[in-house]
Design a protein around this motif. Structure first.
Motif, PDB file in Angstrom:
ATOM      1  N   ALA A   1      22.329 -13.499 -38.081  1.00  7.44           N
ATOM      2  CA  ALA A   1      22.911 -14.520 -37.210  1.00  7.44           C
ATOM      3  C   ALA A   1      21.836 -15.459 -36.689  1.00  7.44           C
ATOM      4  O   ALA A   1      22.049 -16.681 -36.609  1.00  7.44           O
ATOM      5  N   CYS A   2      20.665 -14.918 -36.340  1.00  7.85           N
ATOM      6  CA  CYS A   2      19.565 -15.778 -35.870  1.00  7.85           C
ATOM      7  C   CYS A   2      19.060 -16.677 -36.996  1.00  7.85           C
ATOM      8  O   CYS A   2      18.782 -17.871 -36.787  1.00  7.85           O
ATOM      9  N   ILE A   3      18.931 -16.129 -38.208  1.00  7.42           N
ATOM     10  CA  ILE A   3      18.486 -16.942 -39.340  1.00  7.42           C
ATOM     11  C   ILE A   3      19.517 -18.016 -39.651  1.00  7.42           C
ATOM     12  O   ILE A   3      19.169 -19.175 -39.940  1.00  7.42           O
ATOM     13  N   GLU A   4      20.791 -17.651 -39.587  1.00 13.96           N
ATOM     14  CA  GLU A   4      21.864 -18.615 -39.825  1.00 13.96           C
ATOM     15  C   GLU A   4      21.834 -19.725 -38.784  1.00 13.96           C
ATOM     16  O   GLU A   4      22.032 -20.910 -39.103  1.00 13.96           O
ATOM     17  N   GLY A   5      21.578 -19.376 -37.538  1.00 17.81           N
ATOM     18  CA  GLY A   5      21.488 -20.387 -36.490  1.00 17.81           C
ATOM     19  C   GLY A   5      20.320 -21.332 -36.711  1.00 17.81           C
ATOM     20  O   GLY A   5      20.457 -22.555 -36.554  1.00 17.81           O
ATOM     21  N   PHE A   6      19.173 -20.778 -37.104  1.00 18.79           N
ATOM     22  CA  PHE A   6      18.020 -21.634 -37.374  1.00 18.79           C
ATOM     23  C   PHE A   6      18.305 -22.590 -38.527  1.00 18.79           C
ATOM     24  O   PHE A   6      17.973 -23.782 -38.455  1.00 18.79           O
ATOM     25  N   ALA A   7      18.913 -22.080 -39.594  1.00 22.86           N
ATOM     26  CA  ALA A   7      19.233 -22.947 -40.731  1.00 22.86           C
ATOM     27  C   ALA A   7      20.224 -24.031 -40.328  1.00 22.86           C
ATOM     28  O   ALA A   7      20.123 -25.178 -40.783  1.00 22.86           O
ATOM     29  N   GLY A   8      21.167 -23.690 -39.445  1.00 23.20           N
ATOM     30  CA  GLY A   8      22.179 -24.661 -39.036  1.00 23.20           C
ATOM     31  C   GLY A   8      21.615 -25.801 -38.214  1.00 23.20           C
ATOM     32  O   GLY A   8      21.889 -26.972 -38.496  1.00 23.20           O
TER      33      GLY A   8
ATOM     34  N   ASP B   1      18.243 -33.021 -39.637  1.00 18.59           N
ATOM     35  CA  ASP B   1      17.028 -33.742 -39.999  1.00 18.59           C
ATOM     36  C   ASP B   1      16.633 -34.763 -38.937  1.00 18.59           C
ATOM     37  O   ASP B   1      16.092 -35.825 -39.258  1.00 18.59           O
ATOM     38  N   ASP B   2      16.916 -34.462 -37.678  1.00 18.73           N
ATOM     39  CA  ASP B   2      16.427 -35.312 -36.589  1.00 18.73           C
ATOM     40  C   ASP B   2      15.021 -34.852 -36.211  1.00 18.73           C
ATOM     41  O   ASP B   2      14.495 -33.881 -36.775  1.00 18.73           O
ATOM     42  N   LEU B   3      14.416 -35.522 -35.254  1.00 21.31           N
ATOM     43  CA  LEU B   3      13.037 -35.229 -34.902  1.00 21.31           C
ATOM     44  C   LEU B   3      12.881 -33.826 -34.321  1.00 21.31           C
ATOM     45  O   LEU B   3      11.877 -33.150 -34.582  1.00 21.31           O
ATOM     46  N   LEU B   4      13.870 -33.357 -33.548  1.00 20.66           N
ATOM     47  CA  LEU B   4      13.777 -32.028 -32.950  1.00 20.66           C
ATOM     48  C   LEU B   4      13.885 -30.943 -34.019  1.00 20.66           C
ATOM     49  O   LEU B   4      13.069 -30.022 -34.072  1.00 20.66           O
ATOM     50  N   SER B   5      14.910 -31.036 -34.885  1.00 18.90           N
ATOM     51  CA  SER B   5      15.066 -30.013 -35.920  1.00 18.90           C
ATOM     52  C   SER B   5      13.928 -30.080 -36.929  1.00 18.90           C
ATOM     53  O   SER B   5      13.495 -29.051 -37.459  1.00 18.90           O
ATOM     54  N   GLY B   6      13.422 -31.290 -37.209  1.00 19.02           N
ATOM     55  CA  GLY B   6      12.281 -31.405 -38.108  1.00 19.02           C
ATOM     56  C   GLY B   6      11.043 -30.734 -37.553  1.00 19.02           C
ATOM     57  O   GLY B   6      10.234 -30.156 -38.299  1.00 19.02           O
ATOM     58  N   THR B   7      10.878 -30.790 -36.215  1.00 15.89           N
ATOM     59  CA  THR B   7       9.763 -30.081 -35.582  1.00 15.89           C
ATOM     60  C   THR B   7       9.895 -28.577 -35.807  1.00 15.89           C
ATOM     61  O   THR B   7       8.904 -27.878 -36.036  1.00 15.89           O
ATOM     62  N   GLY B   8      11.128 -28.062 -35.745  1.00 18.63           N
ATOM     63  CA  GLY B   8      11.344 -26.648 -36.014  1.00 18.63           C
ATOM     64  C   GLY B   8      11.023 -26.278 -37.449  1.00 18.63           C
ATOM     65  O   GLY B   8      10.442 -25.217 -37.715  1.00 18.63           O
ATOM     66  N   ILE B   9      11.400 -27.145 -38.399  1.00 16.39           N
ATOM     67  CA  ILE B   9      11.072 -26.877 -39.802  1.00 16.39           C
ATOM     68  C   ILE B   9       9.569 -26.933 -40.014  1.00 16.39           C
ATOM     69  O   ILE B   9       8.995 -26.166 -40.790  1.00 16.39           O
TER      70      ILE B   9
ATOM     71  N   ALA C   1       8.009 -34.034 -27.827  1.00 14.84           N
ATOM     72  CA  ALA C   1       7.330 -33.422 -26.684  1.00 14.84           C
ATOM     73  C   ALA C   1       8.291 -32.496 -25.947  1.00 14.84           C
ATOM     74  O   ALA C   1       9.456 -32.824 -25.740  1.00 14.84           O
ATOM     75  N   GLY C   2       7.782 -31.344 -25.533  1.00 16.23           N
ATOM     76  CA  GLY C   2       8.616 -30.402 -24.791  1.00 16.23           C
ATOM     77  C   GLY C   2       9.716 -29.775 -25.619  1.00 16.23           C
ATOM     78  O   GLY C   2      10.760 -29.405 -25.086  1.00 16.23           O
ATOM     79  N   SER C   3       9.506 -29.645 -26.924  1.00 16.46           N
ATOM     80  CA  SER C   3      10.548 -29.089 -27.790  1.00 16.46           C
ATOM     81  C   SER C   3      10.511 -27.566 -27.751  1.00 16.46           C
ATOM     82  O   SER C   3       9.445 -26.956 -27.772  1.00 16.46           O
ATOM     83  N   GLN C   4      11.695 -26.967 -27.676  1.00 13.84           N
ATOM     84  CA  GLN C   4      11.849 -25.512 -27.745  1.00 13.84           C
ATOM     85  C   GLN C   4      12.996 -25.196 -28.702  1.00 13.84           C
ATOM     86  O   GLN C   4      13.937 -25.981 -28.828  1.00 13.84           O
ATOM     87  N   PRO C   5      12.939 -24.055 -29.356  1.00 14.36           N
ATOM     88  CA  PRO C   5      14.061 -23.644 -30.217  1.00 14.36           C
ATOM     89  C   PRO C   5      15.225 -23.143 -29.375  1.00 14.36           C
ATOM     90  O   PRO C   5      15.142 -23.069 -28.144  1.00 14.36           O
ATOM     91  N   ASP C   6      16.323 -22.809 -30.047  1.00 12.81           N
ATOM     92  CA  ASP C   6      17.433 -22.181 -29.345  1.00 12.81           C
ATOM     93  C   ASP C   6      16.984 -20.831 -28.783  1.00 12.81           C
ATOM     94  O   ASP C   6      16.007 -20.237 -29.247  1.00 12.81           O
ATOM     95  N   PHE C   7      17.735 -20.321 -27.805  1.00 16.77           N
ATOM     96  CA  PHE C   7      17.266 -19.198 -26.986  1.00 16.77           C
ATOM     97  C   PHE C   7      16.936 -17.957 -27.804  1.00 16.77           C
ATOM     98  O   PHE C   7      16.052 -17.171 -27.417  1.00 16.77           O
ATOM     99  N   TYR C   8      17.610 -17.735 -28.941  1.00 22.24           N
ATOM    100  CA  TYR C   8      17.384 -16.504 -29.697  1.00 22.24           C
ATOM    101  C   TYR C   8      16.047 -16.507 -30.430  1.00 22.24           C
ATOM    102  O   TYR C   8      15.644 -15.476 -30.982  1.00 22.24           O
TER     103      TYR C   8
ATOM    104  N   ALA D   1       7.218 -18.129 -21.418  1.00 23.80           N
ATOM    105  CA  ALA D   1       6.082 -18.729 -22.124  1.00 23.80           C
ATOM    106  C   ALA D   1       6.528 -19.874 -23.015  1.00 23.80           C
ATOM    107  O   ALA D   1       5.745 -20.795 -23.283  1.00 23.80           O
ATOM    108  N   THR D   2       7.774 -19.850 -23.475  1.00 25.01           N
ATOM    109  CA  THR D   2       8.278 -20.924 -24.320  1.00 25.01           C
ATOM    110  C   THR D   2       8.307 -22.256 -23.589  1.00 25.01           C
ATOM    111  O   THR D   2       8.193 -23.322 -24.210  1.00 25.01           O
ATOM    112  N   VAL D   3       8.463 -22.232 -22.275  1.00 27.07           N
ATOM    113  CA  VAL D   3       8.518 -23.468 -21.484  1.00 27.07           C
ATOM    114  C   VAL D   3       7.320 -23.571 -20.555  1.00 27.07           C
ATOM    115  O   VAL D   3       7.403 -24.165 -19.487  1.00 27.07           O
ATOM    116  N   ASN D   4       6.191 -22.998 -20.973  1.00 27.93           N
ATOM    117  CA  ASN D   4       5.013 -23.042 -20.084  1.00 27.93           C
ATOM    118  C   ASN D   4       4.549 -24.476 -19.834  1.00 27.93           C
ATOM    119  O   ASN D   4       4.069 -24.797 -18.742  1.00 27.93           O
TER     120      ASN D   4
END
Length: 584
Positions: free
Chosen positions: A170-177, A182-190, A315-322, A411-414
């Motif tokens: 489910a976490c992997i599926e959420g990350f892929a979703g 292909d916006d700047l936030l999701s591209g940062t995650g990739i 700037a200030g990008s974080q992934p989803d909570f999981y 730590a994710t939002v330090n």
């Protein structure tokens, strides 16, 4: 409410008592009668309708995950009609004026079209995203309920492992979703994913070229993530989920202890019509609340970030909570771990915080039932749940694990904490590093002590009853408050659990009668030490003789000698309702 024997054996036994399909037809709804006359499904459906499920609010947590997954499947199907999983370059000419004339990928342009040009598209997008988050929240809460109540014990170890794999997928599926727009936030995650894979020793470069089809970002990652998100992972999720539910049906549902509830029955409501009606109604409640949130709370506003550009970062990008714990670990691991050897740079802090930590969390989670079974030596089947306070070490371990996750989440939002509170990000990072090791120890000790204190309070309540507020005076002039005894239903919950003892008490001393050490292997010594860790500090439940002594003398000490035994025999019926017969 009915009490019906459940489980695989009862299903097999029941088939011998049914003489013909005609006997089952009157109890079937008309659609099933029609199907039985043509397909002969009456016997199987009759047994299914008689399947009994216990009734408790905590069981709804798993249903929230199930219904959220169904919402994701429905809304995801809608989105596939308009989403274009391509990184081909286009010039945007849609309704969102600020991005008109901007070059972007077809994936991002189609996401904007769904949000602004397709009727109901934005609502469906947000419904899909919120349902995905609730899906993982439901799984996490369901896993917590199963863990803290001991529902993973025999014979449900396999189902626990399946549930663990489901949570990982489910976490992997959420990350892929959330990477697909292909916006700047999701591209940062990739981009972060690319860094994770690159940190793998020796094979890192080959791995990234295989996944991305060449140098990052390439043009293959979005189509590949799309296939994984809409085809591969959903197929595995649905298949494992079906097996998970089948095992719940086959092994019968666990239930909380209470009068009339044993390891061989289930007290609750049959599947039809009661449970099905309640479950159906709850589905619409979950759907309605999810739709309300989606219509009023914006999530993943991709138009605010713009298209992905490898030269930029949000700037200030974080992934989803999981995924917070992994991102937080990367921020806390010190940079001095990096070193150069033979002309190659190794970055173990990235490798440990991503490719090692991610699978390690789920491996530990999946292995826990087998570790606890090995430590306790308990090979029996368990269909009654534990109260968390009655398993203080297990509860404390779970609470310590949650505290570690919370520290990594902070730590994710330090960086955001440093900016908003005008603090040094270096000081925050150092403090969180220390807290990561200190907090679990403190939480473990406090939680264990709280559980033991609650057990002690339960013991006192059983022995002395509840305060009535009435003061009595004896003939000798002594004053005391009258306590009212608990009824047998209330008392059952406080005394039904078993008294577990460490191996040092159940298997005797490590030396024989001559003082010579018994031959013990390393595994046995480790098991014995863990057994001491689990069960050395404990509060045993009230025994019938202790209750009899309390009733006779008004105190908790057991009666001496044969008088206690005689008094215990005179309370046989009361003892039967007090304690279960399957104790060690």
């Amino acid at each position: 409410m009915t009490t019906i024997p459940q489980g695989a054996s009862s299903v097999r036994d029941r088939s011998t008592t049914e003489t013909s399909s005609d006997d089952t037809k009157p109890s079937l709804p008309p659609p099933l009668v029609w199907a039985d006359e043509r397909l002969g499904v009456g016997r199987g459906m009759g047994g299914l309708m008689r399947k009994v499920f216990p009734d408790h609010w905590s069981f709804l947590l798993g249903e929230i995950a199930m219904y959220s997954m169904i919402i994701c499947l429905i809304t995801g199907t809608f989105l596939t009609f308009w989403f274009v999983p391509s990184m081909g370059h286009v010039i945007y000419d849609g309704s969102y004026v600020p991005l008109k004339g901007v070059g972007m990928s077809e994936a991002y342009a189609s996401t904007l079209d769904i949000s602004f040009d397709i009727k109901g598209g934005l609502l469906i997008r947000q419904l899909h995203h919120w349902a995905a988050l609730l899906f993982i929240v439901g799984i996490a809460l369901h896993v917590a309920r199963v863990f803290f109540t001991g529902a993973f014990r025999k014979p449900r170890e396999l189902n626990w492992v399946i549930g663990t794999v489901l949570s990982l997928l489910a976490c992997i599926e959420g990350f892929a979703g959330y990477s697909l727009p292909d916006d700047l936030l999701s591209g940062t995650g990739i981009r972060a994913m690319n860094g994770f894979m690159s940190s793998a020793p020796v094979i890192g470069t080959y791995l990234t070229f295989f996944v991305f089809g060449g140098e990052f970002p390439g043009e293959a990652i979005i189509p590949r993530l799309y296939i994984a998100h809409v085809l591969l992972l959903p197929a595995i999720l649905v298949g494992l989920f079906a097996v998970h539910i089948f095992l719940v049906f086959w092994q019968k549902h666990t239930q909380y202890p209470g009068p009339g509830r044993t390891n061989t029955n289930v007290v609750g409501f049959p599947l039809l019509p009661v449970y099905t009606a309640k479950a159906g109604g709850f589905f619409f409640v979950v759907f309605g609340i999810t739709a309300l949130i989606s219509a009023t709370v914006t999530i993943n506003a991709v138009w605010a970030y713009g298209p992905y550009d490898p030269a930029q970062v949000t700037a200030g990008s974080q992934p989803d909570f999981y995924m917070w714990f992994s991102d937080g670990a990367l921020r806390l691991l010190p940079g001095f771990l990096e070193f150069t050897l033979w002309g190659f740079t190794f970055s173990p802090q990235i490798f440990l915080g991503s490719l090692v930590l991610l699978p390690l969390v789920w491996v530990i989670l999946g292995a826990y039932p087998f570790v606890e079974q090995w430590v306790t030596g308990d090979k029996r089947e368990h269909h009654l749940l534990d109260r968390p306070r009655n398993a203080p070490v297990r509860t404390a371990i779970g609470a310590a694990g949650i505290s570690m996750y919370l520290v990594l989440a902070l730590a994710t939002v330090n960086d955001i904490i440093a900016v908003k509170l005008f603090l040094s990000i270096n000081d925050i990072t150092v403090a969180l590093r220390i807290l990561f090791f200190v907090a679990p120890v403190v939480v473990f000790m406090v939680t264990k002590r709280l559980c033991l204190s609650l057990q002690r309070a339960d013991r006192d309540l059983v022995l002395h009853g509840t305060e009535s507020g009435r003061i009595m005076r004896t003939a000798e002039g002594r004053f005391y408050e009258v306590h009212e005894d608990l009824n047998e239903h209330d008392r059952w919950h406080l005394v039904q659990h078993e008294a577990m003892h460490p191996l040092s008490l159940t298997e005797g001393s490590d030396t024989d009668e001559y003082g010579v050490d018994r031959p013990r292997g390393i595994a046995y010594k480790a098991r014995r030490a863990l057994s001491e860790f689990y069960f050395k500090d404990r509060i045993d439940p009230v025994t019938p003789s202790e209750l009899a002594a309390a009733h006779h003398h008004g105190e908790a000490e057991a009666l001496p000698g044969g008088h206690a035994e005689a008094l215990e025999e005179s309370h046989t019926d009361e003892h039967a309702s007090l304690r279960s017969d399957d104790r060690h």
